[in-house]
Motif scaffolding. Structure first.
Motif, PDB file in Angstrom:
ATOM      1  N   TYR A  33       0.840  -1.199   0.000  1.00  0.00           N
ATOM      2  CA  TYR A  33       0.000   0.000   0.000  1.00  0.00           C
ATOM      3  C   TYR A  33       0.879   1.254   0.000  1.00  0.00           C
ATOM      4  O   TYR A  33       0.690   2.162  -0.811  1.00  0.00           O
ATOM      5  N   LYS A  36       2.656   1.523  -3.530  1.00  0.00           N
ATOM      6  CA  LYS A  36       1.833   1.828  -4.709  1.00  0.00           C
ATOM      7  C   LYS A  36       1.055   3.123  -4.528  1.00  0.00           C
ATOM      8  O   LYS A  36       0.894   3.895  -5.463  1.00  0.00           O
ATOM      9  N   CYS A  37       0.544   3.317  -3.337  1.00  0.00           N
ATOM     10  CA  CYS A  37      -0.379   4.437  -3.128  1.00  0.00           C
ATOM     11  C   CYS A  37       0.324   5.632  -2.492  1.00  0.00           C
ATOM     12  O   CYS A  37      -0.285   6.680  -2.314  1.00  0.00           O
ATOM     13  N   ARG A  39       3.019   6.969  -3.833  1.00  0.00           N
ATOM     14  CA  ARG A  39       3.919   7.458  -4.868  1.00  0.00           C
ATOM     15  C   ARG A  39       3.666   8.930  -5.202  1.00  0.00           C
ATOM     16  O   ARG A  39       4.600   9.704  -5.309  1.00  0.00           O
ATOM     17  N   CYS A  40       2.425   9.294  -5.369  1.00  0.00           N
ATOM     18  CA  CYS A  40       2.122  10.668  -5.784  1.00  0.00           C
ATOM     19  C   CYS A  40       1.768  11.555  -4.593  1.00  0.00           C
ATOM     20  O   CYS A  40       1.931  12.759  -4.639  1.00  0.00           O
ATOM     21  N   HIS A  41       1.204  10.965  -3.567  1.00  0.00           N
ATOM     22  CA  HIS A  41       0.852  11.712  -2.360  1.00  0.00           C
ATOM     23  C   HIS A  41       1.156  10.786  -1.206  1.00  0.00           C
ATOM     24  O   HIS A  41       1.367   9.593  -1.418  1.00  0.00           O
ATOM     25  N   TYR A  44      -2.594   7.779   2.449  1.00  0.00           N
ATOM     26  CA  TYR A  44      -3.604   8.252   3.413  1.00  0.00           C
ATOM     27  C   TYR A  44      -3.770   7.251   4.557  1.00  0.00           C
ATOM     28  O   TYR A  44      -3.667   6.039   4.339  1.00  0.00           O
ATOM     29  N   TYR A  49     -11.111   6.430   5.855  1.00  0.00           N
ATOM     30  CA  TYR A  49     -12.344   6.097   5.125  1.00  0.00           C
ATOM     31  C   TYR A  49     -12.907   4.764   5.603  1.00  0.00           C
ATOM     32  O   TYR A  49     -12.194   3.957   6.201  1.00  0.00           O
ATOM     33  N   TRP A  54     -13.258   2.815   0.784  1.00  0.00           N
ATOM     34  CA  TRP A  54     -11.966   2.379   0.229  1.00  0.00           C
ATOM     35  C   TRP A  54     -12.155   1.629  -1.080  1.00  0.00           C
ATOM     36  O   TRP A  54     -11.349   1.713  -1.993  1.00  0.00           O
ATOM     37  N   ILE A  57     -12.465   4.192  -3.690  1.00  0.00           N
ATOM     38  CA  ILE A  57     -11.204   4.922  -3.905  1.00  0.00           C
ATOM     39  C   ILE A  57     -10.183   4.046  -4.635  1.00  0.00           C
ATOM     40  O   ILE A  57      -9.524   4.494  -5.577  1.00  0.00           O
ATOM     41  N   GLU A  60     -10.942   3.843  -8.135  1.00  0.00           N
ATOM     42  CA  GLU A  60     -10.666   5.115  -8.811  1.00  0.00           C
ATOM     43  C   GLU A  60      -9.156   5.291  -9.005  1.00  0.00           C
ATOM     44  O   GLU A  60      -8.701   5.744 -10.053  1.00  0.00           O
ATOM     45  N   MET A  61      -8.376   4.960  -7.982  1.00  0.00           N
ATOM     46  CA  MET A  61      -6.928   5.219  -7.988  1.00  0.00           C
ATOM     47  C   MET A  61      -6.119   4.060  -8.563  1.00  0.00           C
ATOM     48  O   MET A  61      -4.954   4.254  -8.929  1.00  0.00           O
ATOM     49  N   LEU A  64      -4.353   4.446 -11.837  1.00  0.00           N
ATOM     50  CA  LEU A  64      -3.222   5.381 -11.757  1.00  0.00           C
ATOM     51  C   LEU A  64      -1.993   4.695 -11.175  1.00  0.00           C
ATOM     52  O   LEU A  64      -0.867   5.134 -11.362  1.00  0.00           O
ATOM     53  N   SER A  65      -2.226   3.635 -10.405  1.00  0.00           N
ATOM     54  CA  SER A  65      -1.150   3.024  -9.623  1.00  0.00           C
ATOM     55  C   SER A  65      -0.608   1.763 -10.272  1.00  0.00           C
ATOM     56  O   SER A  65       0.246   1.108  -9.700  1.00  0.00           O
TER      57      SER A  65
HETATM   58  C1  HEC Z   1      -0.335   8.698 -10.324  1.00  0.00           C
HETATM   59  C2  HEC Z   1      -0.516   9.388  -9.060  1.00  0.00           C
HETATM   60  C3  HEC Z   1      -1.399   8.739  -7.998  1.00  0.00           C
HETATM   61  C4  HEC Z   1      -1.305   7.440  -7.516  1.00  0.00           C
HETATM   62  C5  HEC Z   1      -0.344   6.356  -7.886  1.00  0.00           C
HETATM   63  C6  HEC Z   1      -2.357   7.339  -6.499  1.00  0.00           C
HETATM   64  N1  HEC Z   1      -3.013   8.528  -6.380  1.00  0.00           N
HETATM   65 FE1  HEC Z   1      -4.467   8.946  -5.043  1.00  0.00          FE
HETATM   66  N2  HEC Z   1      -4.619  10.823  -5.795  1.00  0.00           N
HETATM   67  C7  HEC Z   1      -3.871  11.331  -6.832  1.00  0.00           C
HETATM   68  C8  HEC Z   1      -4.328  12.673  -7.126  1.00  0.00           C
HETATM   69  C9  HEC Z   1      -3.785  13.579  -8.201  1.00  0.00           C
HETATM   70  C10 HEC Z   1      -5.368  12.942  -6.203  1.00  0.00           C
HETATM   71  C11 HEC Z   1      -6.200  14.189  -6.101  1.00  0.00           C
HETATM   72  C12 HEC Z   1      -7.424  13.957  -6.941  1.00  0.00           C
HETATM   73  C13 HEC Z   1      -8.279  15.154  -7.038  1.00  0.00           C
HETATM   74  O1  HEC Z   1      -8.167  16.028  -6.181  1.00  0.00           O
HETATM   75  O2  HEC Z   1      -9.109  15.144  -7.933  1.00  0.00           O
HETATM   76  C14 HEC Z   1      -5.505  11.777  -5.366  1.00  0.00           C
HETATM   77  C15 HEC Z   1      -6.400  11.678  -4.329  1.00  0.00           C
HETATM   78  C16 HEC Z   1      -6.530  10.584  -3.509  1.00  0.00           C
HETATM   79  C17 HEC Z   1      -7.405  10.500  -2.367  1.00  0.00           C
HETATM   80  C18 HEC Z   1      -8.266  11.637  -1.840  1.00  0.00           C
HETATM   81  C19 HEC Z   1      -9.701  11.438  -2.252  1.00  0.00           C
HETATM   82  C20 HEC Z   1      -9.966  11.775  -3.681  1.00  0.00           C
HETATM   83  O3  HEC Z   1     -10.543  10.927  -4.389  1.00  0.00           O
HETATM   84  O4  HEC Z   1      -9.635  12.904  -4.103  1.00  0.00           O
HETATM   85  C21 HEC Z   1      -7.278   9.275  -1.833  1.00  0.00           C
HETATM   86  C22 HEC Z   1      -7.985   8.720  -0.621  1.00  0.00           C
HETATM   87  C23 HEC Z   1      -6.323   8.557  -2.660  1.00  0.00           C
HETATM   88  N3  HEC Z   1      -5.883   9.404  -3.655  1.00  0.00           N
HETATM   89  C24 HEC Z   1      -5.970   7.255  -2.451  1.00  0.00           C
HETATM   90  C25 HEC Z   1      -5.098   6.561  -3.251  1.00  0.00           C
HETATM   91  C26 HEC Z   1      -4.874   5.136  -3.176  1.00  0.00           C
HETATM   92  C27 HEC Z   1      -5.570   4.205  -2.210  1.00  0.00           C
HETATM   93  C28 HEC Z   1      -3.955   4.845  -4.112  1.00  0.00           C
HETATM   94  C29 HEC Z   1      -3.422   3.488  -4.432  1.00  0.00           C
HETATM   95  C30 HEC Z   1      -4.360   2.523  -4.943  1.00  0.00           C
HETATM   96  C31 HEC Z   1      -3.592   6.080  -4.791  1.00  0.00           C
HETATM   97  N4  HEC Z   1      -4.326   7.092  -4.260  1.00  0.00           N
HETATM   98  C32 HEC Z   1      -2.626   6.204  -5.797  1.00  0.00           C
HETATM   99  C33 HEC Z   1      -2.851  10.705  -7.490  1.00  0.00           C
HETATM  100  C34 HEC Z   1      -2.455   9.405  -7.288  1.00  0.00           C
END
Ligand code: HEC
Length: 403
Positions: A33, A36-37, A39-41, A44, A49, A54, A57, A60-61, A64-65
């Motif tokens: 976790y 992979k998650c 990497r960009c931020h 959490y 949540y 989850w 999320i 959705e994410m 990207l990952s």
């Molecule tokens: C390639 C970059 C990237 C990766 C990898 C990534 N995120 Fe994100 N994530 C973002 C961005 C950019 C936002 C802000 C989205 C927005 O504000 O619209 C975000 C926002 C979020 C949020 C805030 C809620 C939301 O939907 O705005 C959560 C929770 C989150 N990410 C969870 C995860 C999880 C869990 C993973 C792994 C499965 C993950 N992220 C992997 C780029 C990434």
């Protein structure tokens, strides 16, 4: 020289990643976790949540990952397991989403018949710490656009000093009488607002400042509810209603309080007071006081308010004065139909035409007759007919839902 350094850097950039090949696949749960998650931020807090959230999320994410079926399952299992620990009562809580939407139709002789998407409000609230919660509410009025840009209706942190005593810091709805907090479509039992509450105490009156609030328990069936606040205060609009402002037009801050007693949770009676300078120089005071009474006995609902305002004008112009009241009775039949009747007055006098105030001497009396149909507790269709003394009668319809 430079080319060699760049070439060396390139080689390192290829070798290092290759050296880490395979690690990701070996990781389980938390580590995977974080990898992979995170990497960009930052990754959490899994307790932020709920297990259900989850799922949304990660779907959705995930793309990207670069998750495959296996890594997605590992991460989701880990997050859901950690999240369910919080569900046994740990903080911070997930934000709660709520809001309402309503559309109205107005018809009267003197003005254009119109549909109005009066409000769309979206609120988020939660607790971040045992001593801190927050509430934010966005408002889109009359469909937004240039004339009515989206607004922050409320946005405050509540710092809890005791279980029943907190300080709101931020944008609040000013605690003056009760109607202001009841202007939402499920709380206001009619389509229109009492004309007195529109002008004195000014629904919906959003202000920035601090508000100490809480309850004092005297008996199981009797407690006092108090608010004491310092805010920017009303300014120099052409009338009371248009003197609402977010910022301040003078250095003088305004203050006020509301004290209510609640008996057997069926009756509430309270008094409110407000005082602050309204002009740009901060010399001319505006003061208001009011009383409210709420009663809820079975299906029967009673609501009454009185308010009075006095605003100083530059010498030799006499003081502006306004006062009014409303009394409203309603009965819920079979949980579906609600007939309501409200009688209200407003007497408004202000001679000032300096400082941008419009001279005004109006007296209105309105009898409003309403019938609501509730599809559920959160969905209502309203029909209202207003008999307006010395004015054009009004037909109003409203469809509203809370979510
Ligand atoms: C390639 C970059 C990237 C990766 C990898 C990534 N995120 Fe994100 N994530 C973002 C961005 C950019 C936002 C802000 C989205 C927005 O504000 O619209 C975000 C926002 C979020 C949020 C805030 C809620 C939301 O939907 O705005 C959560 C929770 C989150 N990410 C969870 C995860 C999880 C869990 C993973 C792994 C499965 C993950 N992220 C992997 C780029 C990434």
């Amino acid at each position: 020289m430079l080319q060699e350094k760049i070439a060396a850097l390139f080689i390192l950039m290829i070798i290092f990643p290759i050296a880490t090949f395979g690690q990701g696949n070996a990781y389980q749960g938390e580590k995977l976790y974080e990898l992979k998650c995170g990497r960009c931020h930052f990754a959490y807090n899994p307790q932020k949540y709920s297990p259900e959230e989850w799922k949304t999320i990660v779907y959705e994410m995930g793309p990207l990952s670069g998750l495959n079926e296996k890594t997605e399952k590992i991460i989701l299992d880990y997050l859901q397991q950690e999240a369910s620990v919080k569900e046994k009562g740990e903080l911070p809580t997930s934000p709660v989403l709520a809001g309402y939407v309503y559309t109205e139709f107005f018809s009267s002789q003197g003005s254009t018949d119109t549909f109005d998407i009066h409000y769309l409000n979206i609120a988020l609230a939660g607790r971040l710490h045992s001593k801190l919660s927050y509430h934010v509410e966005f408002e889109f009025e009359h469909g937004g656009g240039e004339a009515e840009p989206p607004f922050i209706e409320q946005a405050y942190m509540d710092v809890w000093l005791l279980r029943n005593m907190g300080i709101k810091i931020g944008a609040i709805l000013t605690p003056f009488n009760r109607f202001d907090e009841f202007h939402g479509p499920l709380e206001n039992l009619l389509v229109t607002r009492p004309q007195m509450s529109r002008e004195i105490g000014v629904s919906a009156w959003k202000e920035v400042g601090i508000n100490l609030h809480g309850n004092i328990f005297i008996h199981d069936d009797f407690y006092l509810n108090y608010d004491a606040y310092v805010i920017n205060g009303l300014g120099s609009g052409s009338r009371l209603r248009s003197s609402r402002q977010y910022r301040d037009n003078n250095d003088a801050k305004s203050f006020g309080f509301r004290l209510s007693s609640v008996i057997t949770d069926r009756w509430e009676a309270g008094a409110s007071y407000y005082r602050g300078a309204w002009d740009d120089d901060g010399n001319l005071n505006l003061s208001m006081y009011g009383f409210h009474l709420l009663g809820k006995i079975g299906a029967f609902n009673l609501f009454a308010e009185y308010a009075r305002s006095t605003s100083e004008n530059p010498i030799p112009i006499e003081e502006g004065k306004a006062d009014g009241y409303f009394i409203q009775a309603s009965y819920l039949v079979e949980g579906k139909f609600r007939p309501t009747v409200r009688y209200g007055t407003l007497d408004y006098f202000d001679a000032a035409n300096l400082l941008g105030r419009s001279p005004r001497d109006t007296h209105t009396k309105i009898t409003a007759l309403g019938l609501n149909y509730y599809l559920t507790r959160a969905i209502v269709f309203k029909l209202e007919y207003d008999i307006i003394q010395d004015g054009d009668n009004l037909l109003a319809l409203q469809a509203a839902a809370r979510f």
